[in-house]
Structure formats: structure tokens, C-alpha cells
Design a protein around this motif. Structure first.
Motif, mmCIF file in Angstrom:
data_model
loop_
_atom_site.group_PDB
_atom_site.id
_atom_site.type_symbol
_atom_site.label_atom_id
_atom_site.label_comp_id
_atom_site.label_asym_id
_atom_site.label_seq_id
_atom_site.Cartn_x
_atom_site.Cartn_y
_atom_site.Cartn_z
ATOM 1 N N ALA A 11 0.715 -1.408 0.059
ATOM 2 C CA ALA A 11 0.071 -0.362 0.201
ATOM 3 C C ALA A 11 1.220 1.222 -0.171
ATOM 4 O O ALA A 11 1.761 1.414 0.516
ATOM 5 N N ARG A 12 0.435 1.706 -0.439
ATOM 6 C CA ARG A 12 1.362 3.189 -0.537
ATOM 7 C C ARG A 12 0.322 4.839 -0.051
ATOM 8 O O ARG A 12 -1.123 4.537 -0.687
ATOM 9 N N MET A 13 0.936 5.475 0.953
ATOM 10 C CA MET A 13 -0.037 6.859 1.155
ATOM 11 C C MET A 13 0.590 8.378 0.951
ATOM 12 O O MET A 13 1.477 8.256 1.185
ATOM 13 N N SER A 14 -0.692 8.719 0.459
ATOM 14 C CA SER A 14 0.060 10.035 -0.068
ATOM 15 C C SER A 14 -0.101 10.724 1.686
ATOM 16 O O SER A 14 -1.060 11.289 2.152
ATOM 17 N N MET A 15 1.228 10.633 2.540
ATOM 18 C CA MET A 15 0.879 11.721 3.854
ATOM 19 C C MET A 15 0.152 13.308 3.230
ATOM 20 O O MET A 15 -0.016 14.171 4.698
ATOM 21 N N ALA A 16 0.310 13.968 2.405
ATOM 22 C CA ALA A 16 -0.572 14.869 2.296
ATOM 23 C C ALA A 16 -1.644 15.199 2.784
ATOM 24 O O ALA A 16 -2.443 15.957 3.131
ATOM 25 N N ALA A 17 -2.511 13.376 2.406
ATOM 26 C CA ALA A 17 -3.984 13.509 2.559
ATOM 27 C C ALA A 17 -3.853 13.252 3.876
ATOM 28 O O ALA A 17 -5.245 13.058 4.168
ATOM 29 N N THR A 18 -3.003 13.048 4.664
ATOM 30 C CA THR A 18 -3.152 12.045 6.005
ATOM 31 C C THR A 18 -2.827 13.579 6.967
ATOM 32 O O THR A 18 -2.088 14.378 6.750
ATOM 33 N N GLU A 19 -3.513 13.306 8.159
ATOM 34 C CA GLU A 19 -3.744 13.870 9.754
ATOM 35 C C GLU A 19 -2.492 13.541 10.285
ATOM 36 O O GLU A 19 -2.245 12.872 11.539
ATOM 37 N N ASN A 20 -0.587 13.520 9.991
ATOM 38 C CA ASN A 20 0.215 13.647 11.282
ATOM 39 C C ASN A 20 1.231 14.428 10.939
ATOM 40 O O ASN A 20 2.392 13.842 10.892
ATOM 41 N N PRO A 21 1.581 15.428 11.830
ATOM 42 C CA PRO A 21 2.458 16.535 11.609
ATOM 43 C C PRO A 21 3.432 15.825 12.149
ATOM 44 O O PRO A 21 4.593 16.485 11.830
ATOM 45 N N GLU A 22 2.905 15.273 13.318
ATOM 46 C CA GLU A 22 4.815 15.058 14.171
ATOM 47 C C GLU A 22 5.356 14.032 13.518
ATOM 48 O O GLU A 22 6.398 14.414 13.035
ATOM 49 N N LEU A 23 5.528 12.707 12.019
ATOM 50 C CA LEU A 23 5.447 12.301 11.503
ATOM 51 C C LEU A 23 5.696 13.328 10.351
ATOM 52 O O LEU A 23 7.459 13.286 9.962
ATOM 53 N N TRP A 24 5.523 14.236 9.763
ATOM 54 C CA TRP A 24 6.213 14.337 8.197
ATOM 55 C C TRP A 24 6.888 15.671 9.439
ATOM 56 O O TRP A 24 7.951 15.394 8.413
ATOM 57 N N GLY A 25 7.153 16.262 10.322
ATOM 58 C CA GLY A 25 8.036 17.150 10.871
ATOM 59 C C GLY A 25 9.432 16.644 10.972
ATOM 60 O O GLY A 25 10.218 17.110 10.551
ATOM 61 N N PHE A 26 9.385 15.307 11.068
ATOM 62 C CA PHE A 26 10.385 14.326 12.211
ATOM 63 C C PHE A 26 11.279 13.869 10.526
ATOM 64 O O PHE A 26 12.389 14.301 10.876
ATOM 65 N N LEU A 27 10.346 13.657 10.004
ATOM 66 C CA LEU A 27 11.111 12.733 8.378
ATOM 67 C C LEU A 27 12.100 13.898 7.881
ATOM 68 O O LEU A 27 12.664 14.569 6.769
ATOM 69 N N ALA A 28 11.128 15.621 7.653
ATOM 70 C CA ALA A 28 11.163 17.111 7.318
ATOM 71 C C ALA A 28 12.544 17.160 7.629
ATOM 72 O O ALA A 28 13.761 18.122 7.291
ATOM 73 N N SER A 29 12.823 17.145 8.827
ATOM 74 C CA SER A 29 14.245 17.388 9.870
ATOM 75 C C SER A 29 15.464 17.192 9.637
ATOM 76 O O SER A 29 15.898 17.378 10.054
ATOM 77 N N LEU A 30 15.035 15.479 9.081
ATOM 78 C CA LEU A 30 16.162 14.758 8.865
ATOM 79 C C LEU A 30 16.895 15.380 7.265
ATOM 80 O O LEU A 30 16.897 15.999 6.388
#
Length: 202
Positions: A11-30
Motif C-alpha cells: 500500500a502506498r499512502m499520500s501523506m499530504a492527505a493524512t493528519e500526522n504532523p509529528e511524522l511529517w515534521g520528523f522526516l522533514a528535519s532529517l
């Protein structure tokens, strides 16, 4: 939004359509090149999921980190389980933020020395090497000439007399002498010849 990618088999997931700012913020900080540690959470035919020590859990996958098959090892292997096991601790280099799947693309091999680079300076076209046949394929035979270094003897370079299959002249486990006819350092491709070692090889 969750979509199934049949080709990739997961399964592939479009993260832009989910509500997970913690995960998004963590990945963007790497940062690319950063070393991340974690535990192998799952092994699939398309790669390995890693549960990272730092950062949140993934809402869909077994781990936020993901290692594609080519990034597991410099050496040739048949299955991912030949390199890592579920529960194994690993340290990997961060390659990129996969925004489509919402995961950290990692490389395990980037944290290990590349065996081909270690001996590359010592390999030259025309040089004679000795090795062991490791695998037969319809178009030739693979020969290991050093630890983790394999080259291909194309069918036409096996003997001076044309053959239809490598099994006609060599078997897995055979010790052979070969001549380097091409070495592409960047692409890690080593082309070898058995017939050029001795013109009377049949």
C-alpha cells in the motif's frame, strides 16, 4: 488517502492527505547523510522496514525507515534475509524523505566500506586474476575474484570454441584464471575472459 500500488506490492499512502504532523515534521528535519539507528521491523521482497530509535511510529508501515534491496549491501545476495534479520539492530545513512510513502529512505551499505573501491586501484585491464565460479547464467558465469568482488565471463569469453551454455565448460565451485577485459568502477561492473588467459582453452 491510501492507494494500492500493485507493481510495488504494498500500500502506498499520500501523506499530504493524512493528519500526522509529528511524522511529517520528523522526516522533514532529517539531513541527507545523517546516520539513523533502529531495529529491523519487517523484511519484504521489495525491501526492509526499520523502526527508528528516534521519531514517531508510522501509521501504516512497520517502520518509518525503509531500505530498498540495492541499498542493503555492496555484495550480491539472493534475499534480504541473507543480509539482515527481523529484530537486528542497524545504523543506516539517511538518503531522502519519501513524501509519497511518508518514510525515511535509508542505506545500510553506505555505512560499510565498498569492497570494489578498496581494490579498484589494483585492477587493470589485461591483468590476470584467479577466482571461483559462483553462479551460472544463460549468458555466462560469475566469478568471485576477491572478497565481495564478482565479475562476469560472458559466454563468448569462456572458450575459444563457441558453446551454448556455460555448464559445458565450467561448474559452480570451479577455480579459474581470468583476464580483466573491462572494469567500470562507477557502475561496479567487471568483465572477465577465460579464453584470453590461455588461447588453447576449449
Amino acid at each position: 488517502m491510501v492507494a494500492v500500488d500493485q507493481e510495488e506490492g504494498r500500500a502506498r499512502m499520500s501523506m499530504a492527505a493524512t493528519e500526522n504532523p509529528e511524522l511529517w515534521g520528523f522526516l522533514a528535519s532529517l539531513q541527507r547523510g545523517e546516520i539513523l539507528s533502529g531495529t529491523v521491523a519487517a523484511i519484504e521482497r521489495f525491501g526492509v522496514f526499520v523502526k527508528l530509535d528516534d521519531g514517531p511510529d508510522h501509521p501504516v508501515y512497520p517502520g518509518v525507515g525503509f531500505i530498498t534491496i540495492p541499498e542493503l549491501s555492496w555484495r550480491r545476495f539472493e534475499a534480504a534475509s541473507d543480509v539482515v534479520q527481523v529484530g537486528q539492530r542497524v545504523s543506516c545513512e539517511f538518503l531522502q524523505f519519501d513524501t509519497w510513502n511518508g518514510e525515511a529512505r535509508l542505506s545500510l551499505r553506505a555505512t560499510q566500506p565498498d569492497p570494489s573501491q578498496a581494490i579498484a586501484d589494483g585492477i587493470a585491464v589485461g591483468q590476470t586474476l584467479h577466482g571461483q565460479v559462483t553462479k551460472l547464467v544463460p549468458f555466462g558465469a560469475f566469478v568471485q575474484v576477491a572478497d565481495g568482488i564478482e565479475g562476469l565471463i560472458h559466454l563468448r569469453e569462456l572458450t575459444t570454441t563457441p558453446v551454448e551454455a556455460p555448464e559445458e565448460v565450467v561448474q559452480v565451485g570451479d577455480e579459474v584464471s581470468v583476464v580483466v577485459i573491462e572494469f567500470d568502477r562507477e557502475r561496479r561492473k567487471l568483465a572477465l575472459s577465460r579464453r584470453q588467459v590461455s588461447p588453447d582453452v576449449r
